[in-house]
Design an enzyme around this catalytic site. Sequence first.
Site, short mmCIF file in Angstrom:
data_model
loop_
_atom_site.label_atom_id
_atom_site.label_comp_id
_atom_site.label_asym_id
_atom_site.label_seq_id
_atom_site.Cartn_x
_atom_site.Cartn_y
_atom_site.Cartn_z
CG ASP B 93 0.95 9.34 4.08
OD1 ASP B 93 -0.16 9.62 4.57
OD2 ASP B 93 1.16 9.34 2.86
CG ASP B 268 5.70 3.89 1.22
OD1 ASP B 268 4.99 4.42 0.34
OD2 ASP B 268 6.58 4.54 1.83
#
Lengths: 377, 377
Positions: B93, B268
């Site tokens: 991320d 996720d």
Amino acid sequence: MPDSFSFTLLKTDGAARRGQFVTPHGAVQTPAFMPVGTQATVKGLTPEDVRLTGAEIVLGNTYHLMLRPGAERIAALGGLHKFMNWPLPILTDSGGFQVMSLSTLRKLSEQGVTFRSHLDGALVELTPERAIEIQALLGADISMQLDECLKLPAPRDEIARAMQLSLRWAERSKRAFEKVRGGRALFGIVQGGDDLALRGESAKSLTAIGFEGYAIGGLAVGEPQEVMLKIVEETAPMLPGERPRYLMGVGTPHDLLEAVARGVDMFDCVLPTRNGRHGMAFTRYGAINLSNARHADDARPLDAQSAHPAAPTYSRAYLHHLTKANEILGQVLLSTVNLAYYQELMAGMRAAIAGGRFGDFRAATMALWQQGDLPPL
Amino acid sequence: MPDSFSFTLLKTDGAARRGQFVTPHGAVQTPAFMPVGTQATVKGLTPEDVRLTGAEIVLGNTYHLMLRPGAERIAALGGLHKFMNWPLPILTDSGGFQVMSLSTLRKLSEQGVTFRSHLDGALVELTPERAIEIQALLGADISMQLDECLKLPAPRDEIARAMQLSLRWAERSKRAFEKVRGGRALFGIVQGGDDLALRGESAKSLTAIGFEGYAIGGLAVGEPQEVMLKIVEETAPMLPGERPRYLMGVGTPHDLLEAVARGVDMFDCVLPTRNGRHGMAFTRYGAINLSNARHADDARPLDAQSAHPAAPTYSRAYLHHLTKANEILGQVLLSTVNLAYYQELMAGMRAAIAGGRFGDFRAATMALWQQGDLPPL
């Protein structure tokens, strides 16, 4: 598998002994190190992980298991082997040591010991007979007699009193064990603190009662290493040569090496897992503190020569990171690496004794420890 | 392995999509669930354990890794794959979400965000360009643009402002990424809160910039499930069909099932590992709280049908015991069981979509969850 316990002394090299014992759950090569599975788990490792380190037997703690989840419950679930998915031999202690170290409001009497559970304060009684019953419920391959274990130093008359009480409990343990034997072994425990005369009296009396094996208890409880090794050196020859000798709760890799040199066959200790959970690795280079910043950029493995995959796979930098970040995986990997090193050390000692070169192995192992860890990059 | 990213849509079944993407570290079948490896470790599991659950890709957190051990350090050690011994694809991320949720004294500007590290209070700046640089240093197969993620509910003008800022950051991310591409993929992130018009504007503008994949961000941040699913349902069709769609930070097994039904390809979430560490198991029978006393004497496995060895091997009684005793192994086993169930669910969805029977699979899966856990013994 046989339904009884047997021990075979295969080779001696000086006082060091290479042997094997056989239990209903398989054979164990000695000298042997038993990882500690206090609460029905070797902390952080699956049973398969424990086997992969080379362990052939683990230790379970009667004190913890009787309080939670309970011995009768484990028996109803098929016994400790099935409960924790460990198919190989299990030795259980009697609970006496933890009663002394963990419980509160202990009251010791000739009959046994009553105490408050450290979990919920419940009043519990542990007698020699109950300790045997619990270990039978757990299904231990090797049970230990209940004994009274003092911290050292202690006054001689106190040591003598505790040793004598432990002997009377040994007798009662033996009688109770005869009723639940079922292929299992019972070990007596030599007490007597740092007094060699008392140790001798204890060893002689226990041998007269007769056990499948003999433990040296009441050591590694505060005394210097040289005192411990002196007691071991003098006590081991007082025990029957055809029975295994177990030094309880010991120790560091150096303790193990020195105690094997003095005739000990079995060990258990929480050090490899406890220290692993706190960032310390035991290796052929000695102890390494992974939280030290010197490892932060070090791409080298902890021990490139280790036969266990965990030691050569992960970099020191990664283990340092996991330790600083307090990640479970760091605790798991270092516990694994440490147990693998302990087993590698034991295997090295066994091979050396078998080859009649234990002295050389001992010197080479010590030299590498003293040389210390790899120099920084 | 190819040195560039590609996505192939293999089959659709209603809005549900069966696909595959290929990265320099291997292929990933979609719909895919990515276990979260926040601090360069999926908490409690070795990389081999993670692979055995069926995972083909993991997520790493830029925020955590930039602060400790540092992106430059990981790069010097050979990149994140090597550092954590994970040879398969990694998505990172951008750090934006954690800056908002974990750091203190944030200061947001057009340029980026400055904040104090939650570890040592150090002042750190994160810009779209630095987020791309860090992810390139880590060696991510898929990088994410820096965005601003709000908690919901939030005022519409605040949502609009954050979405517009995220779009300008998307542009800058794309320009920065062109210089470090090297086979990697960059995903843009659709923002716009619970406002469908803003979501539409964000999706359209991002598509015009052009990314290898598109994430739906800013959900699972406090809004009800039906709001989240409505946004997903409306936003997914606004995204290019030939690119993967990633719903960030989601979710429960039910969230996954419903989001796949609405055209999402990637997920996720920390739930399977976080809840596993707290005694909760996700199974085909729904969520099971292992700390509940009903399991104390239950010799049955958690899930006898699971293909992963951990689920059928250990009894509920043992998992209950480990949970009550707060043993690491309990956390490890439940995290493993949960990740294995998530992967089994994803594999089931993939097979169902491929076979044109996703609707039946969804109904059967929901029916089993609603039926609930096995009745007590």
